[in-house]
Scaffold this motif. Structure first.
Motif, PDB file in Angstrom:
ATOM      1  N   TYR A  93      32.179 -15.119 -18.011  1.00  0.00           N
ATOM      2  CA  TYR A  93      30.861 -15.341 -17.123  1.00  0.00           C
ATOM      3  C   TYR A  93      30.966 -16.634 -16.031  1.00  0.00           C
ATOM      4  N   GLU A  94      31.951 -17.619 -16.212  1.00  0.00           N
ATOM      5  CA  GLU A  94      32.099 -18.422 -15.490  1.00  0.00           C
ATOM      6  C   GLU A  94      32.995 -17.539 -13.877  1.00  0.00           C
ATOM      7  N   ALA A  95      33.643 -17.099 -13.906  1.00  0.00           N
ATOM      8  CA  ALA A  95      34.440 -15.826 -13.419  1.00  0.00           C
ATOM      9  C   ALA A  95      33.167 -15.259 -12.380  1.00  0.00           C
ATOM     10  N   ALA A  96      32.769 -14.408 -13.643  1.00  0.00           N
ATOM     11  CA  ALA A  96      31.213 -13.310 -13.047  1.00  0.00           C
ATOM     12  C   ALA A  96      30.191 -14.386 -11.560  1.00  0.00           C
ATOM     13  N   VAL A  97      30.001 -14.852 -11.974  1.00  0.00           N
ATOM     14  CA  VAL A  97      29.606 -15.464 -11.286  1.00  0.00           C
ATOM     15  C   VAL A  97      30.296 -15.943 -10.103  1.00  0.00           C
ATOM     16  N   VAL A 148      28.975 -15.507 -36.431  1.00  0.00           N
ATOM     17  CA  VAL A 148      29.301 -17.161 -35.291  1.00  0.00           C
ATOM     18  C   VAL A 148      29.344 -17.079 -33.534  1.00  0.00           C
ATOM     19  N   SER A 149      30.728 -16.553 -33.480  1.00  0.00           N
ATOM     20  CA  SER A 149      31.160 -16.172 -32.177  1.00  0.00           C
ATOM     21  C   SER A 149      30.405 -15.323 -31.342  1.00  0.00           C
ATOM     22  N   LYS A 150      29.684 -14.041 -31.965  1.00  0.00           N
ATOM     23  CA  LYS A 150      29.436 -13.460 -31.111  1.00  0.00           C
ATOM     24  C   LYS A 150      27.826 -12.942 -30.846  1.00  0.00           C
ATOM     25  N   ALA A 151      27.223 -14.500 -31.761  1.00  0.00           N
ATOM     26  CA  ALA A 151      25.492 -15.445 -31.404  1.00  0.00           C
ATOM     27  C   ALA A 151      25.466 -15.514 -30.363  1.00  0.00           C
ATOM     28  N   THR A 152      26.919 -17.081 -30.291  1.00  0.00           N
ATOM     29  CA  THR A 152      27.295 -17.679 -29.229  1.00  0.00           C
ATOM     30  C   THR A 152      27.322 -16.935 -28.086  1.00  0.00           C
ATOM     31  N   GLY A 153      28.247 -15.721 -27.843  1.00  0.00           N
ATOM     32  CA  GLY A 153      28.196 -14.928 -26.967  1.00  0.00           C
ATOM     33  C   GLY A 153      27.010 -15.080 -26.510  1.00  0.00           C
ATOM     34  N   GLU A 154      26.082 -14.587 -27.440  1.00  0.00           N
ATOM     35  CA  GLU A 154      24.472 -13.794 -26.696  1.00  0.00           C
ATOM     36  C   GLU A 154      24.143 -15.164 -26.061  1.00  0.00           C
ATOM     37  N   ILE A 155      24.253 -16.463 -26.742  1.00  0.00           N
ATOM     38  CA  ILE A 155      23.192 -17.666 -26.252  1.00  0.00           C
ATOM     39  C   ILE A 155      23.678 -18.015 -24.648  1.00  0.00           C
ATOM     40  N   LEU A 156      25.083 -17.548 -24.642  1.00  0.00           N
ATOM     41  CA  LEU A 156      26.156 -18.045 -23.509  1.00  0.00           C
ATOM     42  C   LEU A 156      25.423 -16.932 -22.632  1.00  0.00           C
ATOM     43  N   GLY A 157      24.622 -15.704 -22.815  1.00  0.00           N
ATOM     44  CA  GLY A 157      24.397 -15.055 -21.881  1.00  0.00           C
ATOM     45  C   GLY A 157      23.055 -15.472 -21.464  1.00  0.00           C
ATOM     46  N   ARG A 158      22.590 -15.807 -22.091  1.00  0.00           N
ATOM     47  CA  ARG A 158      20.996 -16.134 -21.794  1.00  0.00           C
ATOM     48  C   ARG A 158      20.738 -17.395 -20.904  1.00  0.00           C
ATOM     49  N   GLU A 163      20.847 -19.737 -15.771  1.00  0.00           N
ATOM     50  CA  GLU A 163      21.063 -20.528 -14.669  1.00  0.00           C
ATOM     51  C   GLU A 163      21.112 -19.841 -13.636  1.00  0.00           C
ATOM     52  N   TYR A 164      21.804 -18.624 -13.323  1.00  0.00           N
ATOM     53  CA  TYR A 164      22.196 -17.217 -12.426  1.00  0.00           C
ATOM     54  C   TYR A 164      21.447 -16.675 -11.467  1.00  0.00           C
ATOM     55  N   GLY A 165      20.956 -16.476 -12.453  1.00  0.00           N
ATOM     56  CA  GLY A 165      20.212 -14.874 -12.247  1.00  0.00           C
ATOM     57  C   GLY A 165      21.073 -13.378 -12.091  1.00  0.00           C
ATOM     58  N   ILE A 166      22.472 -14.370 -13.104  1.00  0.00           N
ATOM     59  CA  ILE A 166      23.310 -12.713 -13.890  1.00  0.00           C
ATOM     60  C   ILE A 166      21.808 -11.331 -15.201  1.00  0.00           C
ATOM     61  N   THR A 167      21.985 -10.854 -14.595  1.00  0.00           N
ATOM     62  CA  THR A 167      21.657  -9.375 -15.765  1.00  0.00           C
ATOM     63  C   THR A 167      22.491  -9.469 -17.131  1.00  0.00           C
ATOM     64  N   VAL A 168      22.250  -9.278 -17.992  1.00  0.00           N
ATOM     65  CA  VAL A 168      22.402  -9.573 -18.655  1.00  0.00           C
ATOM     66  C   VAL A 168      22.362  -8.397 -20.084  1.00  0.00           C
ATOM     67  N   GLU A 207      23.465   0.807 -15.458  1.00  0.00           N
ATOM     68  CA  GLU A 207      22.450   1.479 -15.468  1.00  0.00           C
ATOM     69  C   GLU A 207      21.546   1.202 -15.028  1.00  0.00           C
ATOM     70  N   ALA A 208      20.383   0.797 -16.024  1.00  0.00           N
ATOM     71  CA  ALA A 208      18.810   1.108 -16.610  1.00  0.00           C
ATOM     72  C   ALA A 208      18.437  -0.807 -16.076  1.00  0.00           C
ATOM     73  N   ASP A 209      17.266  -0.479 -15.387  1.00  0.00           N
ATOM     74  CA  ASP A 209      16.930  -1.783 -14.278  1.00  0.00           C
ATOM     75  C   ASP A 209      16.072  -3.292 -15.718  1.00  0.00           C
ATOM     76  N   TYR A 210      17.215  -4.093 -15.948  1.00  0.00           N
ATOM     77  CA  TYR A 210      16.220  -5.227 -16.885  1.00  0.00           C
ATOM     78  C   TYR A 210      16.967  -6.038 -16.643  1.00  0.00           C
ATOM     79  N   GLU A 211      16.259  -7.421 -17.286  1.00  0.00           N
ATOM     80  CA  GLU A 211      17.025  -8.687 -16.317  1.00  0.00           C
ATOM     81  C   GLU A 211      17.626  -9.292 -17.417  1.00  0.00           C
ATOM     82  N   PHE A 212      16.962  -9.619 -18.880  1.00  0.00           N
ATOM     83  CA  PHE A 212      17.818  -9.702 -19.933  1.00  0.00           C
ATOM     84  C   PHE A 212      17.529  -9.250 -21.173  1.00  0.00           C
ATOM     85  N   GLU A 213      18.277  -8.896 -22.266  1.00  0.00           N
ATOM     86  CA  GLU A 213      18.149  -7.700 -23.563  1.00  0.00           C
ATOM     87  C   GLU A 213      19.421  -7.954 -24.772  1.00  0.00           C
TER      88      GLU A 213
END
Length: 257
Positions: A93-97, A148-158, A163-168, A207-213
């Motif tokens: 995520y950090e590198a992507a931003v 736990v690691s997958k739930a944490t990944g979702e929270i990181l995405g949130r 914080e940065y507006g990246i679509t997730v 492809e879809a138009d969304y923000e966070f899902e």
């Protein structure tokens, strides 16, 4: 997409399904943990998601990320999930931003809510018709450290979205198998995801138009633990397969008209 799509964990089953289904539709950049046995048809890098330099090299020049990489073992120890799944996802995520990536698709898992499945007395797991169905709006309830690691990944995405507006898009992937659902395994049939539906839901997420899902990645099985209505509504997901259309000898059974 303005540039290549980075696919991490490209050598796994989910990566295989994606490349088989939509491999010709995008300019891909693949990331492998180990050198692939055969030369890929796309640009690729070999590296470790827990290594900052490897991650920066992988993300360089891409416009979107489909992040599958990590330790996939359901019994993975904490040291491994912390390094490969949690720290690796945060570095990605950090590198992507930093690279200005606009979209990040994260391979979450049904294990992020696995404990719900072992305690079906929990009221929020049931709709009015008493069918066990989760829709992605429930809080995570992992049943193992992998979850736990997958739930944490979702929270990181949130966090990175806010914080940065990246679509997730977090896709809670079910039981992916090729050609047919698991045989004599009711739970696996309920959460079955076919290869073509796997490719399709990832295409929708790109492809879809969304923000966070947060959506569930399963086929349109008659018996479901998870709702796919949010995936339909937010992503335009239209799965083609159903575990009920296969019999015990792995033959397709035509659905009733």
């Amino acid at each position: 997409m303005d540039g290549p799509v980075l696919l991490t964990g490209a050598g796994g089953a989910v990566g295989e399904a994606i490349l088989e289904g939509i491999g010709d539709d995008y300019d891909w950049k693949l990331m492998f943990h180990s050198p692939p046995a055969e030369e890929p048809a796309h640009e690729y890098v070999v590296g470790d998601v827990a290594d900052d330099d490897d991650v920066a090299r992988a993300v360089d020049g891409v416009s979107a990320v489909v992040h599958l990489a990590g330790d996939p073992r359901k019994t993975a120890p904490w040291k491994s999930v912390l390094s490969n799944n949690i720290d690796g996802t945060q570095k990605m995520y950090e590198a992507a931003v930093d690279e200005g990536v606009e979209r990040f698709v994260f391979a979450s898992s049904n294990h992020a809510v696995g404990a719900f499945e072992t305690d079906r007395r929990t009221p929020e797991m049931y709709r009015e018709d008493d069918e066990f169905l989760l829709d992605g709006s429930e809080f995570p309830r992992p049943g193992n450290l992998y979850g736990v690691s997958k739930a944490t990944g979702e929270i990181l995405g949130r966090y990175y979205h806010d914080e940065y507006g990246i679509t997730v898009c977090n896709i809670r992937i079910g039981n992916l198998t090729r050609n047919h659902p698991p045989i004599d395994y009711e739970r696996g049939q309920a959460m079955w995801l076919s290869y073509r539906d796997c490719a399709h839901i990832h295409e929708c997420a790109l492809e879809a138009d969304y923000e966070f899902e947060i959506v569930y990645g399963i086929s349109d099985n008659d018996r479901k633990y998870y709702s796919i209505e949010r995936a339909r509504e937010a992503l335009g997901y239209d799965p083609q397969d159903n575990s009920a259309h296969f019999d015990g000898e792995q033959r397709v059974v035509e659905p009733d008209a």
